[in-house]
Design an enzyme around this catalytic site. Sequence first.
Site, PDB file in Angstrom:
ATOM      1  N   CYS A 114       0.862  -1.171   0.000  1.00 58.51           N
ATOM      2  CA  CYS A 114       0.000   0.000   0.000  1.00 58.51           C
ATOM      3  C   CYS A 114       0.905   1.230   0.000  1.00 58.51           C
ATOM      4  CB  CYS A 114      -0.947  -0.015   1.195  1.00 58.51           C
ATOM      5  SG  CYS A 114      -0.130  -0.172   2.801  1.00 58.51           S
ATOM      6  N   HIS A 164      35.797  10.347  23.880  1.00 58.06           N
ATOM      7  CA  HIS A 164      35.750   9.428  22.742  1.00 58.06           C
ATOM      8  C   HIS A 164      35.280   8.062  23.260  1.00 58.06           C
ATOM      9  CE1 HIS A 164      37.081   6.838  19.451  1.00 58.06           C
ATOM     10  NE2 HIS A 164      37.291   7.917  18.704  1.00 58.06           N
TER      11      HIS A 164
END
Length: 597
Positions: free
Chosen positions: A6, A519
Amino acid sequence: MSLVHCATRLRFKLKESGKADAEALKKNPGVIMVVESGGQFQVVIGNHVHDVWQAVRYEAGINDDSEPVVVKGEKTSALGQVIDIVSGIFAPFIGVMAATGLLKGLLALAVVCGWLNTEQATYKIWFAASDALFFFFPLFLGYTAGKKFGGNPFITMVIGGALTHPLMIQAFEAAQAPGATADYFLGIPVTFINYSSSVIPIILAAWVSCWIERRSNAWLPSAMKNFFTPAICLAIVVPLTFLIIGPVATWLSHLLANGYQAVYVVAPWLAGAALGGLWQVCVIFGLHWGLVPLMINNMAVLGYDSMMPIIVPAVVAQVGAVLGIFLATRDARQKVLAGSAFSAGLFGITEPAIYGLTLPLRRPFIFGCVAGAIGGAITAFSHSYTFSFGLANIFTLAQMIPPSGVDASFWGGLTGAIVAFILALVMTMIAGLPHKSAEPITVAKASENDVLAPMTGTVLALDQVPDTTFASGLLGKGVAIIPSVGQVIAPFDGEVASIFQTKHAIGLLSDSGIELLIHVGIDTVKLEGAPFTAHVKEGDKVKAGDLLLTFDRQAIIDAGYDLATPIIISNSGRLSRAGNQRASAVTAGQPLLSVQH
């Protein structure tokens, strides 16, 4: 296996649904959600579903002649069977149906504004383009219904063509003339009805035709099937449709339309509130397909439909909630999702908004439903109607313009949509987003020289980090933490100086001038951001303890990466000492490093 799509979903009918790995599909970044409903395995893709549909068909070797799936021993509820049949019949051309409705709405707007008049060839040609699908509906439904019921779709398409044949329309017009006499088929009186734009007659006729086709194929020799089976179907079903199926189905169509209208007239605001509030819930489970034939039937029987205008506030309310998320969130990922979901939602595609944002956050979805209910009640109370069919979106407002021109019903529908949008937007901005904070954190009192621990975990000397660039101190001095909780908080008051596109690292600048790099993990840039979520963006001001990043620890470990997180002072000449540097553990928000000015 059979496969249709659809506007946003791949709809699989699987022989063995137990073999489908829904969880793996949900993890695919190109999949919004997986839903099992109505006997279908539905994969919500989004706007590019047609491209995915074609690729899957190619890989699976599915073609237009594929046999329908029959799953032995499968038990499906009556509602599930209805949803499966309706979606299978209407889904293949729902996009074209929406396009024709949009074009017809724009034409109505052009006439009202005086840009066109109905006598111009320009108007007539565009009107023919917008009206052809609906006028010849039985042909298109004949084809898709034939495929859905497992028969030859061209046989059922011819039956649909017979219903709209000019001779039959002329016979209908003649039967309406004063003094018209009855006409007969083999001595049986025929009631001629105009079947153009009709829905139920051809669907029932297609079912009967496919039933007869299967039995004919079982009885006839192979050499005769190709010619005699279609002849038998057409010779029996076309007269049967004009004599019995058509009149009975038309009576049923009028019964449904008039019954709905009777309920609607009693308390339109209540019907509007219920449909406006529950429409998106139906969308989640794919149940909205059950209402599509009723809307089209209203259009064919009454010449207008009151359900589609009510759905518009339900759609724009979710769009408003998404915009509220976009304006209120500090999560970079949510902003990106909200931006794309907002644009899709304007065109009536709300699955990206629902599955990607409002439903996971809960409150925005609830606010959208509440706003949709209020907007739907206003729209229904104003007796707003659409005069052509299409997907509910902002362009549906043009389809709500009556043939006589703009009136109070149009303004009522527009008001309902605006109220729903603004309510959902405001409620989401005020209370839609849960306060995202770290696990309860006590932030220690710190001077402008201090750097608090940005995460909870085990402290590691920088030279023990399994990365020579960090361990050598080339990027600056500091420490590392092996996190036990997947979140990073602000270690001081300052601002976000930079944030990597992959969200695995963030640079901060304190109000006192400390430059800090956090980090998360080693070589985690290779994960391309998958386990990370940023809750801030570059340039944001932050306070100590504010949530900066969250990440999936286990996903990083499972991918084979080290969790050691270097915390580097870039202007490291200012580093004077490292508090807790040798401690075995540290808690987020507690002192970690100090610098000198």
